[in-house]
Design a protein around this motif. Structure first.
Motif, PDB file in Angstrom:
ATOM      1  N   ALA A 244      40.961  39.783  48.242  1.00  0.00           N
ATOM      2  CA  ALA A 244      40.374  39.684  46.905  1.00  0.00           C
ATOM      3  C   ALA A 244      39.229  38.675  46.905  1.00  0.00           C
ATOM      4  CB  ALA A 244      41.449  39.258  45.893  1.00  0.00           C
ATOM      5  N   SER A 263      40.852  34.987  48.317  1.00  0.00           N
ATOM      6  CA  SER A 263      42.268  34.690  48.486  1.00  0.00           C
ATOM      7  C   SER A 263      43.029  36.011  48.449  1.00  0.00           C
ATOM      8  CB  SER A 263      42.748  33.747  47.371  1.00  0.00           C
ATOM      9  OG  SER A 263      42.799  34.429  46.124  1.00  0.00           O
ATOM     10  N   LEU A 264      44.330  35.936  48.200  1.00  0.00           N
ATOM     11  CA  LEU A 264      45.135  37.151  48.117  1.00  0.00           C
ATOM     12  C   LEU A 264      45.238  37.672  46.687  1.00  0.00           C
ATOM     13  CD1 LEU A 264      48.002  36.260  50.623  1.00  0.00           C
ATOM     14  CD2 LEU A 264      45.883  37.514  51.050  1.00  0.00           C
ATOM     15  N   SER A 265      44.615  36.981  45.716  1.00  0.00           N
ATOM     16  CA  SER A 265      44.623  37.460  44.327  1.00  0.00           C
ATOM     17  C   SER A 265      43.261  37.206  43.701  1.00  0.00           C
ATOM     18  CB  SER A 265      45.715  36.761  43.511  1.00  0.00           C
ATOM     19  OG  SER A 265      45.318  35.467  43.115  1.00  0.00           O
ATOM     20  N   TYR A 266      42.842  38.104  42.809  1.00  0.00           N
ATOM     21  CA  TYR A 266      41.550  37.939  42.157  1.00  0.00           C
ATOM     22  C   TYR A 266      41.547  36.749  41.211  1.00  0.00           C
ATOM     23  CZ  TYR A 266      39.936  42.310  44.156  1.00  0.00           C
ATOM     24  OH  TYR A 266      39.539  43.288  45.043  1.00  0.00           O
ATOM     25  N   ALA A 267      42.697  36.441  40.621  1.00  0.00           N
ATOM     26  CA  ALA A 267      42.766  35.292  39.717  1.00  0.00           C
ATOM     27  C   ALA A 267      42.469  34.000  40.480  1.00  0.00           C
ATOM     28  CB  ALA A 267      44.136  35.221  39.054  1.00  0.00           C
ATOM     29  N   ASP A 268      43.140  33.801  41.618  1.00  0.00           N
ATOM     30  CA  ASP A 268      42.909  32.588  42.408  1.00  0.00           C
ATOM     31  C   ASP A 268      41.502  32.571  42.998  1.00  0.00           C
ATOM     32  OD1 ASP A 268      45.411  31.682  41.836  1.00  0.00           O
ATOM     33  OD2 ASP A 268      46.278  32.136  43.808  1.00  0.00           O
ATOM     34  N   SER A 269      40.984  33.735  43.361  1.00  0.00           N
ATOM     35  CA  SER A 269      39.634  33.789  43.928  1.00  0.00           C
ATOM     36  C   SER A 269      38.590  33.399  42.896  1.00  0.00           C
ATOM     37  CB  SER A 269      39.341  35.197  44.465  1.00  0.00           C
ATOM     38  OG  SER A 269      40.210  35.525  45.520  1.00  0.00           O
TER      39      SER A 269
END
Length: 644
Positions: A244, A263-269
């Motif tokens: 992501a 990262s592994l999630s769009y929110a964290d990215s």
């Protein structure tokens, strides 16, 4: 009865006065007339006048009168923010934010066209209808009534933007500008402010952070991202990469900076992209202090860093036609900022052009990039990650220039299932093979060089990335995230710039920009230059063989102290310049620039490499067993590095 002073002439002021019939209204045409005591002032204009900001501040601040401004700008109604005496976040801040964030709007482009061609008529130049002014007057009077009743006004720290065509209205937060010429209060730089006393900084679980992403989620997008007034005004999702990815746009006026998170999630990215953008914002220039020290190194050397220790360009580079930098002269005047030396345990003066980006524009003795810049949820966290960033780049360049035959790593031995799954996914999605190499140098901080190897059907042959961390698994993951974002970008560049890339093979000095480095090594004919790394007859090592276990600390500061002690034992200084701004400090975010004289600085553009005065690249290969003697400068890799 509450008194309201209405300052201004025109249709908007007339309509507001009629709506305030329930209050005592005093009308003034401008600030040339006496302003009576009042509970609120309304500064109203049919068209924007930039000098009004300062006039209102100078006239109303001493009287202790809160005030609200409303006007029309490029065909759009603006109401707010509400300003109170002594507060930061003024009308000038709002205009700065609105102007920067709106730099990509059609209206801004039309205004620029008007400057170029006086006969050009912008689409927003049409006359504002009485209905539009009536709606603005309604908004102003409603806000005024709230203030006079003692209620919370929507324009506290916010502005309304009104489309005067369809009357659609949006409310936007205004982040105070720390460098604002009206309400900013920048202190002078000083050695006292540069002092650093490390404090306890508890880790979150088994992470190397002291703030969680969920904690930051509440503030990062709320305070920093807004299409119309935010520090960041655009957001894009990367759906082409294996992981992501999110990119955000940081408008700076003279250009836009795009920063990304992966990262592994769009929110964290998305959060990581904003954090990187804040780091970039703070790294460009001093934003929390006024630089006040100017002088030559000869005069200031008792309190200053010796610039010749950080890596200079060669005499031949300086003599090149149109080279943008001049040789270091100890007698030349330059600006300095205060940093802190952990080896000497005292404040130290650092050349301003080393403390912040030079962006390659020249005007000094050396080209400096974002080497050692980092952001963290505490000062200690930022310093630790700034060191990691210096180590990552140094380890990569040491391996490249000395052509070290570093060991390849077996990622399946890391003991971390997530890392193995990341590499499996990367290879399945992209079709490239991923390889990890241990590039750890004499400081012992685990460093990883990651390579993506394409097949004949791919549009890039080799792509490189790097990572460094006390935890080798985290270093490897960082490098893999970077690789995932690079694959689609470099493939696209190769399609668009194939002829340019092939010309770079024969002329290294055509590698002028950051993108050129990775583009060059996307070509199969440059693979031979990486044979020292890719040669596969050497045994593959396990993570346990390459990285001895390190003590687990619950306090991040203990990790930092351990790293600082390692550099002390190597007689290498760690110098920290606090780059934090009021924009970051308000949310407990710290930005730093870490300088470790003697470590290799990353540069982009083959003509701008910096090796002069750094002997480690000649000495460390023998120390680590990669060579049986000290190298000579003539033995160093002559080609452009492949760092992306």
């Amino acid at each position: 009865m509450n008194t309201v002073v209405v300052i201004g002439e025109g249709m908007l002021a007339d309509k507001v006065c009629r709506r305030l019939s329930g209050f005592s209204v005093v009308r003034r045409s401008d600030f040339g007339e006496d302003i009576p005591a009042a509970q609120l002032a309304l500064v109203l204009q049919d068209q924007e006048r930039s000098s009004l900001h300062l006039e209102a501040q100078q006239a109303l601040e001493p009287l202790g009168i809160p005030w609200l401004c409303a006007y029309v700008s490029m065909g759009e109604g603006v109401v707010g923010p509400l300003l109170r005496p002594g507060m930061i976040g003024c009308l000038q801040c709002a205009e700065t934010r609105r102007s920067l964030a709106g730099s990509n709007r059609q209206e801004t482009e039309e205004m620029l066209m008007k400057l170029v061609s006086p006969d050009y008529i912008p689409s927003f130049a049409k006359e504002i209808s009485p209905t539009g002014f009536g709606y603005m007057a309604h908004m102003v009077s409603e806000e005024a009534a709230k203030v006079l009743r003692g209620d919370h006004a929507n324009t506290e720290e916010h502005v309304y933007l009104i489309n005067l065509g369809d009357l659609s209205t949006t409310l936007h937060y205004v982040l105070p500008d720390g460098a604002c010429p009206v309400c900013g209060r920048l202190p002078d730089d000083s050695p006292e402010a540069a002092e650093i006393a490390l404090k306890s900084c508890r880790k979150l679980g088994n992470s190397y952070r002291c703030r969680s992403m969920s904690d930051l989620q509440e503030v990062l997008f709320q305070e920093y991202w807004d299409r119309r007034t935010g520090m960041f005004n655009d957001k894009r999702f990367d759906f082409a990469s294996a992981f992501a990815g999110v990119a955000v746009n940081l408008p700076l006026g003279y250009h836009d900076e795009v920063t990304g998170g992966r990262s592994l999630s769009y929110a964290d990215s998305g959060l990581a992209a904003i954090l990187e953008g804040l780091e970039r914002f703070c790294g460009i220039t001093a934003r929390s202090k006024r630089t006040v020290v100017t002088g030559s190194y000869s005069r200031l050397q008792a309190a200053a860093l010796d610039p010749s220790k950080v890596g200079l360009h060669t005499k031949e580079q300086y003599e090149q036609p149109d080279f943008p930098f001049t040789p270091f002269d100890p007698e030349s005047e330059m600006e300095w900022v205060w940093g802190y030396s952990f080896l000497q345990q005292r404040p130290i003066l650092v050349p301003n052009l080393l403390a912040y980006y030079s962006l390659g524009f020249g005007g000094g003795f050396v080209y400096e990039t974002s080497n050692g810049c980092a952001i963290g949820g505490s000062l200690e966290e930022a310093i630790l990650y700034g060191i990691f960033e210096v180590v990552e780049r140094d380890s990569f360049l040491m391996t490249w220039y000395a052509r070290l035959q570093v060991p390849r790593l077996d990622h399946s031995t890391s003991g971390d299932r997530e890392l193995s799954m990341m590499i499996e996914r990367f290879e399945a999605v992209t079709g490239y093979e991923a390889y990890l190499y241990d590039t750890t140098m004499e400081n012992g901080i685990p460093s990883i060089w990651a390579v993506a190897k394409g097949a004949a059907e791919h549009n890039a042959n080799l792509i490189c990335a790097a990572g460094a961390h006390l935890d080798p698994v985290r270093a490897a993951k960082s490098a893999m995230y970077e690789l995932a974002g690079l694959v689609p970008r470099i493939e696209e560049r190769r399609r668009e710039r194939r002829a340019e890339a092939e010309a770079m093979v024969d002329d290294s000095f055509l590698v002028q920009h950051m993108d050129d480095h990775a583009l060059l090594y996307s070509l199969p004919q440059t693979e031979e230059r990486l044979r020292f790394l890719l040669e596969d007859r050497r045994p593959v090592r396990t993570f346990a063989e390459s990285f001895p276990a390190v003590p687990a600390h619950e306090d991040l500061t203990d990790d930092l102290q351990q790293v600082l002690q390692t550099f002390r034992s190597l007689q290498m200084d760690v110098i920290v310049v606090d780059q934090s701004s009021s924009e970051t400090l308000r949310n407990g975010l710290h930005c730093v620039k870490v300088l470790i004289p003697g470590m290799l600085p990353m540069t982009f553009g083959h003509h701008l490499k910096r090796l002069t005065g750094i002997d480690r690249v000649l000495e460390v290969p023998k120390k680590l067993g990669y060579a049986d003697r000290r190298l000579t400068p003539q033995e160093l890799n002559p080609y452009p590095h492949p760092f992306p």
